[in-house]
Design a protein around this motif. Structure first.
Motif, mmCIF file in Angstrom:
data_model
loop_
_atom_site.group_PDB
_atom_site.id
_atom_site.type_symbol
_atom_site.label_atom_id
_atom_site.label_comp_id
_atom_site.label_asym_id
_atom_site.label_seq_id
_atom_site.Cartn_x
_atom_site.Cartn_y
_atom_site.Cartn_z
ATOM 1 N N ASP A 239 93.222 45.448 -23.578
ATOM 2 C CA ASP A 239 93.117 46.911 -23.590
ATOM 3 C C ASP A 239 94.013 47.445 -24.696
ATOM 4 O O ASP A 239 95.253 47.357 -24.601
ATOM 5 N N LEU A 240 93.418 48.004 -25.724
ATOM 6 C CA LEU A 240 94.204 48.491 -26.858
ATOM 7 C C LEU A 240 94.914 49.792 -26.506
ATOM 8 O O LEU A 240 94.423 50.600 -25.717
ATOM 9 N N ASP A 241 96.067 49.981 -27.115
ATOM 10 C CA ASP A 241 96.786 51.243 -26.952
ATOM 11 C C ASP A 241 95.950 52.391 -27.512
ATOM 12 O O ASP A 241 95.155 52.199 -28.440
ATOM 13 N N ASP B 154 90.419 41.193 -20.395
ATOM 14 C CA ASP B 154 90.243 42.340 -21.280
ATOM 15 C C ASP B 154 91.551 42.536 -22.039
ATOM 16 O O ASP B 154 92.629 42.543 -21.429
ATOM 17 N N HIS C 202 87.338 36.960 -16.611
ATOM 18 C CA HIS C 202 87.652 37.020 -18.033
ATOM 19 C C HIS C 202 88.788 38.005 -18.276
ATOM 20 O O HIS C 202 89.132 38.808 -17.399
ATOM 21 N N ARG D 137 83.170 33.642 -14.497
ATOM 22 C CA ARG D 137 83.202 34.698 -13.478
ATOM 23 C C ARG D 137 84.464 35.542 -13.601
ATOM 24 O O ARG D 137 84.638 36.517 -12.894
ATOM 25 N N PRO E 258 99.549 42.534 -14.507
ATOM 26 C CA PRO E 258 98.214 42.869 -14.994
ATOM 27 C C PRO E 258 97.396 43.601 -13.937
ATOM 28 O O PRO E 258 97.510 43.324 -12.745
ATOM 29 N N MET F 151 104.281 46.288 -27.495
ATOM 30 C CA MET F 151 102.999 45.565 -27.541
ATOM 31 C C MET F 151 101.897 46.585 -27.796
ATOM 32 O O MET F 151 101.966 47.709 -27.328
ATOM 33 N N ARG F 152 100.886 46.215 -28.522
ATOM 34 C CA ARG F 152 99.807 47.121 -28.894
ATOM 35 C C ARG F 152 98.666 47.055 -27.890
ATOM 36 O O ARG F 152 97.601 47.589 -28.110
ATOM 37 N N HIS F 153 98.862 46.367 -26.795
ATOM 38 C CA HIS F 153 97.768 46.192 -25.841
ATOM 39 C C HIS F 153 98.352 45.816 -24.487
ATOM 40 O O HIS F 153 99.531 45.474 -24.365
ATOM 41 N N THR F 154 97.509 45.895 -23.465
ATOM 42 C CA THR F 154 97.849 45.310 -22.168
ATOM 43 C C THR F 154 96.684 44.424 -21.750
ATOM 44 O O THR F 154 95.579 44.535 -22.283
ATOM 45 N N LEU F 155 96.949 43.550 -20.800
ATOM 46 C CA LEU F 155 95.921 42.626 -20.335
ATOM 47 C C LEU F 155 95.378 43.072 -18.989
ATOM 48 O O LEU F 155 96.134 43.453 -18.096
ATOM 49 N N THR F 156 94.082 43.007 -18.851
ATOM 50 C CA THR F 156 93.418 43.210 -17.567
ATOM 51 C C THR F 156 92.650 41.936 -17.231
ATOM 52 O O THR F 156 92.096 41.283 -18.123
ATOM 53 N N ILE F 157 92.646 41.580 -15.962
ATOM 54 C CA ILE F 157 91.880 40.418 -15.512
ATOM 55 C C ILE F 157 90.655 40.924 -14.767
ATOM 56 O O ILE F 157 90.773 41.674 -13.796
ATOM 57 N N GLN F 158 89.490 40.547 -15.261
ATOM 58 C CA GLN F 158 88.210 41.025 -14.729
ATOM 59 C C GLN F 158 87.515 39.912 -13.940
ATOM 60 O O GLN F 158 87.406 38.788 -14.421
ATOM 61 N N PHE F 159 87.030 40.251 -12.752
ATOM 62 C CA PHE F 159 86.264 39.306 -11.934
ATOM 63 C C PHE F 159 84.833 39.833 -11.764
ATOM 64 O O PHE F 159 84.639 40.986 -11.378
ATOM 65 N N LEU G 208 93.571 31.979 -11.544
ATOM 66 C CA LEU G 208 94.926 32.492 -11.384
ATOM 67 C C LEU G 208 95.777 31.490 -10.621
ATOM 68 O O LEU G 208 95.302 30.837 -9.691
ATOM 69 N N THR H 166 100.149 33.579 -13.132
ATOM 70 C CA THR H 166 99.848 32.812 -14.338
ATOM 71 C C THR H 166 98.336 32.734 -14.474
ATOM 72 O O THR H 166 97.623 32.626 -13.479
ATOM 73 N N VAL I 245 106.696 47.720 -10.342
ATOM 74 C CA VAL I 245 106.410 46.325 -10.681
ATOM 75 C C VAL I 245 105.430 46.298 -11.847
ATOM 76 O O VAL I 245 104.447 47.050 -11.848
ATOM 77 N N ILE I 246 105.720 45.486 -12.846
ATOM 78 C CA ILE I 246 104.817 45.355 -13.989
ATOM 79 C C ILE I 246 103.977 44.100 -13.812
ATOM 80 O O ILE I 246 104.502 43.026 -13.522
#
Lengths: 120, 120
Positions: free
Chosen positions: B70-72, B68, B66, B64, A48, A1-9, A67, B6, A45-46
């Motif tokens: 995150d690109l490699d 991100d 969102h 509140r 976000p 994958m070319r990216h990872t996901l972050t969840i921002q609050f 979530l 999720t 553990v993998i």
């Protein structure tokens, strides 16, 4: 994958929100930088990363994004809800919702963010 | 881990939102049930499931929470933003934001949900 996901609050109290979600998910603190405070899954553990950013404005409406904590099969939904309430979550639905073969409660984190705890 | 995470989105048009995010993240459709439509990472990749639920009410304020993307390291931020705009995203920040050693753009998905595309 070319990216990872972050969840921002967005938060009023980033320390409190990060502490709540770390305990809720079994995550650990991953440092802070400026207004940002991060938590990540435990080693091995993998999942976000979650980031909590302190902002001036309060929450004004139901979140369009939330979530779900999906419990493993056989987990005790009511016990998990009780654990999360002891950590500072509040119940948004007094009774569980049953739909599409699942049962869940709607809760709010200490910032008022809605989230669900779901049993298959 | 005793659970998985999720990410749930409230939507006006679940089909459009699911299609956008599947293309944006390289995810694949994982079926639908009632008002819910799911997408998951491709085989061999671990990441959160995204679920899009059609609701009656429109978005009324800045989220509140969102995502991100995150690109490699070494990825081309401007090229990724152009790709996402071609998929239906709109720019919320004309210029990139540079802070805490990162550069990012704020975009909106076809439902208006804010998200960021971040280069380290």
């Amino acid at each position: 994958m070319r990216h990872t996901l972050t969840i921002q609050f967005d938060c009023r109290d980033g320390r409190r929100a990060a502490a709540f979600w770390a305990e809720a998910l079994g995550y650990r603190a991953f440092g802070s930088s400026g207004p940002y405070r991060s938590i990540v899954p435990p080693d091995g553990v993998i999942g976000p990363k979650l980031v909590f950013q302190e902002v001036a404005e309060p929450k004004t409406s139901k979140n369009r994004m939330h979530l779900d904590i999906d419990l493993d099969p056989g987990a005790d939904l009511e016990a998990e809800v009780a654990r999360l309430r002891a950590l500072g979550a509040t119940l948004a639905s007094a009774d569980p919702i049953a739909e599409e073969g699942m049962r869940w409660y709607v809760l709010r984190d200490p910032e008022g963010n809605e989230f669900c705890v779901v049993a298959a």
